[in-house]
Motif scaffolding. Structure first.
Motif, mmCIF file in Angstrom:
data_model
loop_
_atom_site.group_PDB
_atom_site.id
_atom_site.type_symbol
_atom_site.label_atom_id
_atom_site.label_comp_id
_atom_site.label_asym_id
_atom_site.label_seq_id
_atom_site.Cartn_x
_atom_site.Cartn_y
_atom_site.Cartn_z
ATOM 1 N N VAL A 63 22.775 -32.345 -54.475
ATOM 2 C CA VAL A 63 24.237 -32.389 -54.581
ATOM 3 C C VAL A 63 24.706 -33.826 -54.775
ATOM 4 O O VAL A 63 25.619 -34.090 -55.559
ATOM 5 C CB VAL A 63 24.905 -31.733 -53.347
ATOM 6 C CG1 VAL A 63 26.407 -31.977 -53.336
ATOM 7 C CG2 VAL A 63 24.592 -30.250 -53.311
ATOM 8 N N ILE A 64 24.080 -34.751 -54.097
ATOM 9 C CA ILE A 64 24.445 -36.160 -54.260
ATOM 10 C C ILE A 64 24.172 -36.608 -55.693
ATOM 11 O O ILE A 64 24.990 -37.302 -56.289
ATOM 12 C CB ILE A 64 23.708 -37.036 -53.228
ATOM 13 C CG1 ILE A 64 24.248 -36.726 -51.829
ATOM 14 C CG2 ILE A 64 23.863 -38.519 -53.564
ATOM 15 C CD1 ILE A 64 23.453 -37.350 -50.700
ATOM 16 N N ALA A 65 23.055 -36.182 -56.266
ATOM 17 C CA ALA A 65 22.744 -36.537 -57.655
ATOM 18 C C ALA A 65 23.753 -35.905 -58.612
ATOM 19 O O ALA A 65 24.262 -36.569 -59.525
ATOM 20 C CB ALA A 65 21.326 -36.098 -58.017
ATOM 21 N N LEU A 66 24.053 -34.632 -58.408
ATOM 22 C CA LEU A 66 24.964 -33.894 -59.282
ATOM 23 C C LEU A 66 26.404 -34.401 -59.162
ATOM 24 O O LEU A 66 27.030 -34.775 -60.160
ATOM 25 C CB LEU A 66 24.916 -32.400 -58.957
ATOM 26 C CG LEU A 66 25.862 -31.496 -59.738
ATOM 27 C CD1 LEU A 66 25.394 -31.351 -61.180
ATOM 28 C CD2 LEU A 66 25.950 -30.131 -59.065
ATOM 29 N N VAL A 67 26.919 -34.424 -57.948
ATOM 30 C CA VAL A 67 28.330 -34.761 -57.724
ATOM 31 C C VAL A 67 28.538 -36.264 -57.589
ATOM 32 O O VAL A 67 29.395 -36.838 -58.257
ATOM 33 C CB VAL A 67 28.869 -34.023 -56.473
ATOM 34 C CG1 VAL A 67 30.305 -34.437 -56.180
ATOM 35 C CG2 VAL A 67 28.763 -32.521 -56.650
ATOM 36 N N GLY A 68 27.767 -36.885 -56.715
ATOM 37 C CA GLY A 68 27.960 -38.306 -56.445
ATOM 38 C C GLY A 68 27.637 -39.197 -57.622
ATOM 39 O O GLY A 68 28.486 -39.962 -58.087
ATOM 40 N N THR A 69 26.422 -39.089 -58.118
ATOM 41 C CA THR A 69 26.002 -39.962 -59.212
ATOM 42 C C THR A 69 26.491 -39.464 -60.560
ATOM 43 O O THR A 69 27.082 -40.239 -61.324
ATOM 44 C CB THR A 69 24.455 -40.085 -59.239
ATOM 45 O OG1 THR A 69 24.001 -40.519 -57.954
ATOM 46 C CG2 THR A 69 24.012 -41.071 -60.296
ATOM 47 N N GLY A 70 26.275 -38.192 -60.871
ATOM 48 C CA GLY A 70 26.634 -37.671 -62.190
ATOM 49 C C GLY A 70 28.125 -37.525 -62.400
ATOM 50 O O GLY A 70 28.715 -38.186 -63.255
ATOM 51 N N PHE A 71 28.762 -36.666 -61.604
ATOM 52 C CA PHE A 71 30.186 -36.390 -61.796
ATOM 53 C C PHE A 71 31.045 -37.619 -61.511
ATOM 54 O O PHE A 71 31.846 -38.034 -62.344
ATOM 55 C CB PHE A 71 30.626 -35.210 -60.920
ATOM 56 C CG PHE A 71 32.081 -34.894 -61.055
ATOM 57 C CD1 PHE A 71 32.555 -34.233 -62.174
ATOM 58 C CD2 PHE A 71 32.988 -35.281 -60.077
ATOM 59 C CE1 PHE A 71 33.906 -33.953 -62.324
ATOM 60 C CE2 PHE A 71 34.336 -35.012 -60.205
ATOM 61 C CZ PHE A 71 34.801 -34.348 -61.335
ATOM 62 N N CYS A 72 30.887 -38.198 -60.317
ATOM 63 C CA CYS A 72 31.731 -39.346 -59.953
ATOM 64 C C CYS A 72 31.427 -40.564 -60.814
ATOM 65 O O CYS A 72 32.338 -41.329 -61.143
ATOM 66 C CB CYS A 72 31.553 -39.693 -58.479
ATOM 67 S SG CYS A 72 32.256 -38.463 -57.365
#
Length: 122
Positions: A63-72
Motif C-alpha cells: 500500500v505504501i508503494a501504491l499510494v505513498g510512492t506511486g499515487f502521491c
C-alpha cells in the motif's frame, strides 16, 4: 516484497496520480481569477495529507508503494511549485511568490502532520 511487484505498484499508483494531479489543478485553477497557483497548492497539500495518512497508518509495504510512492509521488509536484513561484517573481508578483513559497511549505507540513496523526489512530 518482490522489487518487480513494488515497481508495478508504484507505476499503477502513478497512472492514477498523474491525471488526478492535472485534472485537479485545472479544475481548481479555473475557479480562481487570481494569478496565484491555487491548483498546485491544493494538490501538494492534499498529497502531503494522503502521504502522512498512509505512513501514519499500519499500511503494508504494498500500500505504501501504491499510494505513498506511486499515487502521491505523481499527484504532488515540487518542480511545478518551484517554476510557478519563479514565474510569480518574474511577473512582478513578489508578494504572491513569497505567499506561495511559505504557504506551500507550511500547508504541506501541516497536512502531512495531520495525516500522520490521523493515520496513527487506526
Amino acid at each position: 516484497m518482490n522489487p518487480g511487484l513494488t515497481a508495478l505498484l508504484v507505476v499503477a499508483g502513478a497512472v492514477v496520480g498523474a491525471p488526478a494531479r492535472y485534472l485537479t489543478d485545472r479544475l481548481v485553477q479555473s475557479r480562481h481569477a487570481t494569478g496565484f497557483p491555487w491548483g498546485t497548492f491544493a494538490v501538494n497539500a492534499v498529497g502531503s495529507f494522503i502521504l502522512g495518512l498512509t505512513l501514519g497508518s499500519t499500511a503494508s509495504p504494498a500500500v505504501i508503494a501504491l499510494v505513498g510512492t506511486g499515487f502521491c509521488g505523481a499527484l504532488t509536484t515540487y518542480s511545478t511549485f518551484a517554476y510557478e513561484t519563479v514565474q510569480l517573481t518574474a511577473g512582478g508578483g513578489r508578494l504572491f511568490a513569497v505567499l506561495n513559497a511559505v504557504g506551500s511549505v507550511l500547508a504541506g507540513l501541516g497536512a502531512a502532520g495531520l495525516g500522520l496523526a490521523l493515520g496513527s489512530l487506526t
